[in-house]
Design an enzyme around this catalytic site. Structure first.
Site, PDB file in Angstrom:
ATOM      1  N   ASP A   1       0.851  -1.183   0.000  1.00 23.44           N
ATOM      2  CA  ASP A   1       0.000   0.000   0.000  1.00 23.44           C
ATOM      3  C   ASP A   1       0.893   1.241   0.000  1.00 23.44           C
ATOM      4  O   ASP A   1       1.718   1.419   0.903  1.00 23.44           O
ATOM      5  CB  ASP A   1      -0.887  -0.044   1.259  1.00 23.44           C
ATOM      6  CG  ASP A   1      -1.917   1.073   1.265  1.00 23.44           C
ATOM      7  OD1 ASP A   1      -2.092   1.735   0.219  1.00 23.44           O
ATOM      8  OD2 ASP A   1      -2.540   1.268   2.321  1.00 23.44           O
TER       9      ASP A   1
ATOM     10  N   ASP B   1      -3.299   2.368  -5.806  1.00 22.01           N
ATOM     11  CA  ASP B   1      -2.052   2.324  -5.033  1.00 22.01           C
ATOM     12  C   ASP B   1      -1.934   1.108  -4.115  1.00 22.01           C
ATOM     13  O   ASP B   1      -1.198   1.140  -3.137  1.00 22.01           O
ATOM     14  CB  ASP B   1      -1.906   3.606  -4.207  1.00 22.01           C
ATOM     15  CG  ASP B   1      -2.788   3.608  -2.970  1.00 22.01           C
ATOM     16  OD1 ASP B   1      -3.920   3.111  -3.066  1.00 22.01           O
ATOM     17  OD2 ASP B   1      -2.336   4.075  -1.916  1.00 22.01           O
ATOM     18  N   GLU B   2      -2.671   0.072  -4.416  1.00 22.30           N
ATOM     19  CA  GLU B   2      -2.671  -1.101  -3.544  1.00 22.30           C
ATOM     20  C   GLU B   2      -2.667  -2.380  -4.362  1.00 22.30           C
ATOM     21  O   GLU B   2      -3.360  -2.468  -5.379  1.00 22.30           O
ATOM     22  CB  GLU B   2      -3.974  -1.133  -2.743  1.00 22.30           C
ATOM     23  CG  GLU B   2      -3.916  -0.587  -1.360  1.00 22.30           C
ATOM     24  CD  GLU B   2      -5.293  -0.659  -0.737  1.00 22.30           C
ATOM     25  OE1 GLU B   2      -5.665  -1.721  -0.233  1.00 22.30           O
ATOM     26  OE2 GLU B   2      -6.007   0.367  -0.806  1.00 22.30           O
TER      27      GLU B   2
HETATM   28 MG    MG Z   1      -2.424   3.904   0.198  1.00 20.90          MG
END
Ligand code: MG
Length: 398
Positions: A6, A99-100
């Site tokens: 993350d 973003d993960e």
């Molecule tokens: Mg994040």
């Protein structure tokens, strides 16, 4: 071992990277139609600013904040770099947001070392390729990875070696999907930690929350059947060559096929995977794409086993061509050794396995062209200057 990666305060971190003068200032990205905070830098969080908070509230909490609009195109650009970095660790990457991502690292120990070392390598690679930090959680279960990656933010690394000792530390608010209302109701019953749900009983949880209650019951007992990938994960791995000149020459195509099989298998071995379905891809001169697939008798990661099957698919394809592209892949991938009788599947072929490994070692030292079996050698060499070589890591051509 699975991992959850993350990025830290992603949108805000990209803005700070693009405008270094904003470093250490409270940066708040958001606004637009919904009028809420999309991301807040860690400096902004010190003022109590949080994601999903209305912008007017953020302005009240942090009047000196730098408020910026969302630049999604830019974040997507950086996101592609992140995912490319992660793909270097395993082809089993499941991106869940900009973003993960989850990674299945099964079988990569030999390559990346024990979990902590692997986690550090992932962080280092993401930083090198994007200039940004991320937080990584490694655990044997998917939902634990997510919780672990949250534990040590920003720039964190949390490794869960043993499930039970970690499980008992998990507060309900940390469990993805347990909202404020559910937390309140359970708190009223004296439950604030996940494992306390065990005391409520399965039936009670189902009565309270239906299917979600049953899922929580499982999580409380360290049961999470969800792996990485699911329907969205990478299920196949392939390589293909687009020829600059179309050809109908079957012998030429067959020798290209051999080189492609070697590449596919080399890559699978690098990731500790094997595949059960061989896929042949041909694109006609008129751009019509056809794929042919067949199940192997047993999963493989070796060109010596993939090639004859791919070759048979090519020979069986009746239309004469000409073709402008040929590709080959393996689908229905799984970690090496799974789903098969090891004794008959692998050890009987120890010698050719050793050969494959030696080939891998040479290739990684000298590059792809250093070694190539006889048939592929000449053809690939001759075509080298006029081909476009691509590799794919697709969602499995249907
Ligand atoms: Mg994040």
């Amino acid at each position: 071992m699975l991992a959850h990666v993350d990025m830290d305060a992603f949108y805000a971190s990209v803005e700070v990277m693009d405008r270094p003068e904003l470093k250490d200032r409270p940066v708040i990205v958001g606004g637009g139609k919904r009028g809420v905070v999309s991301a807040a830098s860690y400096a902004a969080r010190e003022f109590g600013v949080r994601s999903a908070m209305p912008i007017f509230q953020a302005r009240r909490l942090c009047p000196q904040g730098v408020f910026l609009p969302v630049r999604m195109e830019r974040y997507k650009e950086v996101s592609r770099l992140v995912m490319a970095a992660l793909a270097g660790f395993t082809p089993l990457v499941e991106q869940v947001s900009v973003d993960e991502a989850y990674l299945d690292l099964t079988g990569t120990q030999g390559l990346w070392g024990p979990p902590r070392q692997t986690g550090l390598a992932i962080k280092k690679s993401v930083l090198a390729q994007t200039g940004l930090t991320c937080s990584v959680g490694l655990a044997p279960l998917r939902f634990l990875c997510k919780i672990a990656s949250e534990r040590d933010k920003p720039d964190g690394l949390t490794v869960v070696e043993e499930v039970e000792p970690f499980l008992v530390t998990i507060a309900l608010r940390e469990v993805p999907g347990v909202g404020a209302k559910a937390q309140e109701r359970l708190k009223a019953m004296g439950v604030t930690y996940l494992t306390q749900l065990r005391l409520l009983g399965r039936q009670r949880l189902e009565d309270l929350m239906g299917a979600w209650g049953l899922r929580l019951w499982d999580l409380a007992h360290g049961i999470d059947p969800q792996g990485v990938g699911g329907e969205r994960g990478v299920k196949s791995l392939s390589h293909e060559i687009t020829l600059e000149e179309d050809t109908a020459d079957r012998e030429l195509l067959a020798s290209l096929l051999l080189g492609l099989c070697q590449k596919v298998c080399r890559r699978l071995r690098r990731h500790g995977l094997w595949g059960r379905v061989a896929v042949l891809k041909l694109r006609h001169a008129d751009f019509k794409l056809v794929t042919r697939r067949t199940s192997l008798r047993r999963p493989t990661d070796r060109a010596g086993e993939l090639y004859p099957v791919a070759r048979a698919l090519l020979d069986a394809y009746a239309l004469p061509g000409p073709f402008r592209l040929i590709g080959v892949g393996l689908a229905e991938l799984s970690p090496l050794g799974s789903g098969q009788d090891i004794l008959f599947g692998r050890e009987a072929n120890g010698r050719s396995q050793a050969l494959s490994r030696a080939e891998d070692a040479i290739c990684s030292r000298f590059g792809e062209k250093a070694i190539s079996r006889a048939g592929a050698l000449e053809t690939l060499g001759a075509l080298d200057h006029k081909r476009q070589d691509r590799h794919n890591q697709g969602e499995g051509e249907k």
